[in-house]
Design a protein around this motif. Structure first.
Motif, PDB file in Angstrom:
ATOM      1  N   ARG A  44      -0.153 -28.088  -9.871  1.00  0.00           N
ATOM      2  CA  ARG A  44       0.614 -26.838  -9.740  1.00  0.00           C
ATOM      3  C   ARG A  44       1.168 -26.713  -8.320  1.00  0.00           C
ATOM      4  N   ALA A  45       0.367 -27.056  -7.327  1.00  0.00           N
ATOM      5  CA  ALA A  45       0.821 -26.981  -5.934  1.00  0.00           C
ATOM      6  C   ALA A  45       1.985 -27.937  -5.695  1.00  0.00           C
ATOM      7  N   CYS A 103       4.108 -28.966  -7.965  1.00  0.00           N
ATOM      8  CA  CYS A 103       5.261 -28.382  -8.671  1.00  0.00           C
ATOM      9  C   CYS A 103       5.870 -27.235  -7.873  1.00  0.00           C
ATOM     10  N   ARG A 104       5.036 -26.465  -7.190  1.00  0.00           N
ATOM     11  CA  ARG A 104       5.542 -25.332  -6.392  1.00  0.00           C
ATOM     12  C   ARG A 104       6.356 -25.800  -5.190  1.00  0.00           C
ATOM     13  N   GLU A 105       6.266 -27.087  -4.833  1.00  0.00           N
ATOM     14  CA  GLU A 105       7.107 -27.603  -3.751  1.00  0.00           C
ATOM     15  C   GLU A 105       8.589 -27.551  -4.137  1.00  0.00           C
ATOM     16  N   SER A 155       8.949 -21.706  -7.142  1.00  0.00           N
ATOM     17  CA  SER A 155       7.797 -20.899  -7.544  1.00  0.00           C
ATOM     18  C   SER A 155       7.507 -21.052  -9.031  1.00  0.00           C
ATOM     19  N   ILE A 156       6.301 -20.674  -9.431  1.00  0.00           N
ATOM     20  CA  ILE A 156       5.905 -20.618 -10.831  1.00  0.00           C
ATOM     21  C   ILE A 156       5.641 -19.141 -11.121  1.00  0.00           C
TER      22      ILE A 156
END
Length: 101
Positions: free
Chosen positions: A62-63, A65-67, A70-71
């Motif tokens: 998730r971290a 992907c957040r690069e 945002s989620i």
């Protein structure tokens, strides 16, 4: 239903978070499944959406992907095994109106 992708298609009536009921067309399930719940793909004919049940992403994923961005609270990251690519193709065909049988 069988675990074999695309073999069985059923319309399922379900409710999403107390909202309007939708009809889901079963597309396929992870071919390596046993009797466990596992990654599954459906197509919602009414909303014109591909619906995916997958494994929860780890916080590390998730971290990463957040690069990219945002989620939002209304979204999440799920994982599917690459062996499900043919099933995802069938879901894409359904979204494009191609006969997937």
């Amino acid at each position: 239903m069988t675990a074999e992708s695309g073999t069985v298609m059923q319309i399922h009536a379900t409710e999403l978070q107390g909202e309007v009921a939708m009809a889901l067309r079963f597309i396929g399930i992870d071919p390596n499944t046993g009797d466990d719940e596992c990654p599954t793909v459906w197509y919602d004919d009414e909303a014109d959406e591909i619906v995916v049940q997958g494994w929860k992403a780890t916080e590390k994923l998730r971290a990463t992907c957040r690069e990219t961005g945002s989620i939002p609270d209304s979204e999440d990251v799920v994982r599917l095994p690459a062996r499900m690519v043919p099933i995802l193709r069938k879901a894409c065909d359904a979204a494009e109106g191609t006969d997937i049988r």
